[in-house]
Scaffold this motif. Structure first.
Motif, short mmCIF file in Angstrom:
data_model
loop_
_atom_site.label_atom_id
_atom_site.label_comp_id
_atom_site.label_asym_id
_atom_site.label_seq_id
_atom_site.Cartn_x
_atom_site.Cartn_y
_atom_site.Cartn_z
N UNK A 110 0.82 -1.22 0.00
CA UNK A 110 0.00 0.00 0.00
C UNK A 110 0.85 1.26 0.00
N UNK A 111 1.90 1.27 0.81
CA UNK A 111 2.79 2.43 0.84
C UNK A 111 3.44 2.66 -0.52
N UNK A 112 3.91 1.60 -1.13
CA UNK A 112 4.56 1.70 -2.43
C UNK A 112 3.58 2.21 -3.48
N UNK A 113 2.36 1.72 -3.47
CA UNK A 113 1.35 2.15 -4.44
C UNK A 113 1.06 3.64 -4.31
N UNK A 114 0.94 4.12 -3.09
CA UNK A 114 0.65 5.53 -2.87
C UNK A 114 1.83 6.40 -3.29
N UNK A 115 3.03 5.99 -2.93
CA UNK A 115 4.21 6.78 -3.29
C UNK A 115 4.44 6.82 -4.81
N UNK A 116 4.23 5.70 -5.48
CA UNK A 116 4.40 5.66 -6.94
C UNK A 116 3.42 6.59 -7.63
N UNK A 117 2.17 6.56 -7.20
CA UNK A 117 1.16 7.41 -7.82
C UNK A 117 1.38 8.88 -7.49
N UNK A 118 1.89 9.17 -6.30
CA UNK A 118 2.21 10.56 -5.95
C UNK A 118 3.32 11.10 -6.84
N UNK A 119 4.29 10.27 -7.17
CA UNK A 119 5.36 10.69 -8.07
C UNK A 119 4.81 11.02 -9.45
N UNK A 120 3.89 10.20 -9.94
CA UNK A 120 3.27 10.46 -11.24
C UNK A 120 2.51 11.78 -11.22
N UNK A 121 1.77 12.02 -10.14
CA UNK A 121 1.01 13.27 -10.02
C UNK A 121 1.94 14.48 -9.95
N UNK A 122 3.05 14.36 -9.24
CA UNK A 122 4.00 15.47 -9.16
C UNK A 122 4.62 15.77 -10.52
N UNK A 123 4.90 14.73 -11.31
CA UNK A 123 5.42 14.94 -12.66
C UNK A 123 4.38 15.67 -13.52
N UNK A 124 3.11 15.28 -13.39
CA UNK A 124 2.05 15.95 -14.14
C UNK A 124 1.95 17.42 -13.76
N UNK A 125 2.05 17.70 -12.49
CA UNK A 125 1.99 19.08 -12.02
C UNK A 125 3.15 19.88 -12.62
N UNK A 126 4.33 19.28 -12.68
CA UNK A 126 5.49 19.97 -13.24
C UNK A 126 5.33 20.22 -14.74
N UNK A 127 4.73 19.28 -15.44
CA UNK A 127 4.58 19.41 -16.90
C UNK A 127 3.40 20.30 -17.27
N UNK A 128 2.24 20.05 -16.66
CA UNK A 128 1.00 20.72 -17.07
C UNK A 128 0.55 21.84 -16.12
#
Length: 130
Positions: free
Chosen positions: A44-62
């Motif tokens: 569960x921790x890994x799943x949340x951290x992985x998805x948070x990284x994806x969201x942070x990349x989206x924020x940086x790009x868009x």
């Protein structure tokens, strides 16, 4: 001729040895079971951290958290957690909720929910969600 100097274990000695081995095995099994439950929380921790990284990349790009950016939600790979997302343009909160796959098996109160937001604040319910 019969040799009267035979040596070996008596039945009582063997029963005592078996009883000690049984006690040690039951203690070890209980300890192992708790470690298995705690290890499932890592999923569960890994799943949340992985998805948070994806969201942070989206924020940086868009410039916003509302883009999809190939973010997958739902059941984790191991089937022990269901990941959900609450977001707007400026913030998000990811939540991994234990399912019946094993992390929330009867008697497991280690990590029933695991949360992470855009500020990096970790939370959840259970005795040790993080």
């Amino acid at each position: 001729m019969i040799n009267k100097n035979l040596s070996g274990f008596t039945l009582i000695e063997l029963m005592v040895a078996l009883a000690i081995m049984g006690i040690l095995a039951s203690v070890a099994a209980g300890y192992f079971g708790e470690n298995v439950k705690a290890a499932k929380c890592t999923e569960g921790r890994s799943a949340v951290l992985t998805r948070a990284t994806i969201l942070d990349k989206c924020k940086a790009i868009y410039g916003s958290y509302t883009n999809n950016c190939n973010l997958t939600l739902g059941t984790t790979e191991g089937g022990n957690f269901d990941v959900t997302l609450a977001r707007d343009a400026a913030s998000f909160t990811l939540t991994a909720t234990a399912t019946g796959g094993g992390a929330s098996s009867p008697g497991n109160s280690i990590c029933t929910t695991i949360t992470l937001n855009n500020l990096g604040q970790k939370g959840g319910t259970g005795t040790a969600p993080w």
